[in-house]
Design an enzyme around this catalytic site. Structure first.
Site, PDB file in Angstrom:
ATOM      1  N   GLN A 194       0.813  -1.214   0.000  1.00 42.26           N
ATOM      2  CA  GLN A 194       0.000   0.000   0.000  1.00 42.26           C
ATOM      3  C   GLN A 194       0.850   1.268   0.000  1.00 42.26           C
ATOM      4  O   GLN A 194       0.346   2.355   0.235  1.00 42.26           O
ATOM      5  CB  GLN A 194      -0.945  -0.007   1.200  1.00 42.26           C
ATOM      6  CG  GLN A 194      -1.886  -1.204   1.184  1.00 42.26           C
ATOM      7  CD  GLN A 194      -2.907  -1.137   2.291  1.00 42.26           C
ATOM      8  OE1 GLN A 194      -3.742  -0.241   2.299  1.00 42.26           O
ATOM      9  NE2 GLN A 194      -2.822  -2.073   3.222  1.00 42.26           N
ATOM     10  N   GLY A 195       2.150   1.111  -0.219  1.00 45.51           N
ATOM     11  CA  GLY A 195       3.027   2.271  -0.318  1.00 45.51           C
ATOM     12  C   GLY A 195       3.664   2.720   0.981  1.00 45.51           C
ATOM     13  O   GLY A 195       4.426   3.687   0.986  1.00 45.51           O
ATOM     14  N   LYS A 207       7.531   2.507   0.919  1.00 44.13           N
ATOM     15  CA  LYS A 207       8.090   3.599   0.118  1.00 44.13           C
ATOM     16  C   LYS A 207       8.083   4.900   0.906  1.00 44.13           C
ATOM     17  O   LYS A 207       9.055   5.659   0.890  1.00 44.13           O
ATOM     18  CB  LYS A 207       7.285   3.776  -1.167  1.00 44.13           C
ATOM     19  CG  LYS A 207       7.434   2.655  -2.145  1.00 44.13           C
ATOM     20  CD  LYS A 207       6.514   2.851  -3.330  1.00 44.13           C
ATOM     21  CE  LYS A 207       6.517   1.618  -4.203  1.00 44.13           C
ATOM     22  NZ  LYS A 207       5.524   1.692  -5.267  1.00 44.13           N
ATOM     23  N   GLN A 254      14.743 -11.387  -1.877  1.00 41.08           N
ATOM     24  CA  GLN A 254      13.332 -11.221  -2.235  1.00 41.08           C
ATOM     25  C   GLN A 254      12.862  -9.775  -2.188  1.00 41.08           C
ATOM     26  O   GLN A 254      11.764  -9.479  -2.669  1.00 41.08           O
ATOM     27  CB  GLN A 254      12.424 -12.122  -1.377  1.00 41.08           C
ATOM     28  CG  GLN A 254      12.388 -11.792   0.090  1.00 41.08           C
ATOM     29  CD  GLN A 254      13.432 -12.524   0.922  1.00 41.08           C
ATOM     30  OE1 GLN A 254      14.462 -12.956   0.408  1.00 41.08           O
ATOM     31  NE2 GLN A 254      13.178 -12.657   2.207  1.00 41.08           N
ATOM     32  N   TYR A 291      13.752  -2.174  -3.470  1.00 47.54           N
ATOM     33  CA  TYR A 291      14.723  -1.091  -3.325  1.00 47.54           C
ATOM     34  C   TYR A 291      15.164  -0.541  -4.680  1.00 47.54           C
ATOM     35  O   TYR A 291      15.420   0.655  -4.802  1.00 47.54           O
ATOM     36  CB  TYR A 291      15.913  -1.542  -2.482  1.00 47.54           C
ATOM     37  CG  TYR A 291      15.514  -1.804  -1.052  1.00 47.54           C
ATOM     38  CD1 TYR A 291      15.102  -0.761  -0.224  1.00 47.54           C
ATOM     39  CD2 TYR A 291      15.508  -3.087  -0.524  1.00 47.54           C
ATOM     40  CE1 TYR A 291      14.708  -0.988   1.078  1.00 47.54           C
ATOM     41  CE2 TYR A 291      15.122  -3.326   0.782  1.00 47.54           C
ATOM     42  CZ  TYR A 291      14.720  -2.276   1.571  1.00 47.54           C
ATOM     43  OH  TYR A 291      14.326  -2.501   2.858  1.00 47.54           O
TER      44      TYR A 291
END
Length: 182
Positions: A128-129, A132, A157, A162
């Site tokens: 869902q971000g 980030k 994984q 990244y």
């Protein structure tokens, strides 16, 4: 190394949060609304960001358990957090209780280099971000401190995660080296 930052900032648009144009004072950042109305665990929650270095170690251990990490001695985890340059947590509140759903930290020589460690998002909130956004805030704090080289270690994984943030394998082909006691 400048090529790294050109690539990184070319991907800056992936970092979308209401904090994009603000730098957070780490000492005053106990609770900052990061995302309103996020769905997770079958309910809608508000997700908060904190740069407060105090983290409930048992909650952090549960978070790390949720992604299958090997348990580490809590005494050593506390020392690692206490000696970190930046720590960031994501949580939501329900019935006046905090639920830790994300964490990351960075160590630094406070001049040139920093390494990001222990990036973790609870599986119920992945995709869902939030990872980030957490990374964007850590990097923003490090860049504010004029840290030019930011490294991290990644399990195979999550390497692509990244890479999508602009991280690259060492462009000079240097491989990391490690020493462990036998």
């Amino acid at each position: 190394m400048m090529a790294f930052w050109k690539i990184f900032f070319k991907h800056h648009n992936i970092f979308s949060s209401n904090l994009n144009n603000q730098l957070v004072n780490q000492d005053a950042a106990d609770k900052i609304l990061l995302v309103k109305y996020l769905e997770g665990r079958g309910t809608i929650v508000n997700v908060y960001l904190s740069f407060n270095s105090y983290v409930n170690l048992h909650d952090l251990e549960k978070l790390c358990d949720s992604v299958g990490w090997v348990r580490r001695p809590l005494k050593k985890v506390k020392i690692a957090i206490d000696n970190s340059f930046v720590t960031a947590s994501l949580f939501y509140e329900q019935n006046k209780k905090k639920f830790l759903i994300g964490f990351a930290r960075a160590t630094s020589d406070t001049s040139f280099n920093a390494t990001i460690w222990d990036v973790v998002i609870h599986p119920d909130f992945q995709g869902q971000g939030l990872g980030k956004m957490l990374m964007a805030q850590i990097i923003k704090q490090l860049r504010y401190e004029d840290i030019n080289t930011i490294t991290l270690f990644a399990d195979p994984q999550v390497v692509n995660f990244y890479k999508h943030l602009g991280f690259i394998t060492d462009p000079d082909g240097v491989k990391g080296m490690f020493w462990y006691p036998l």
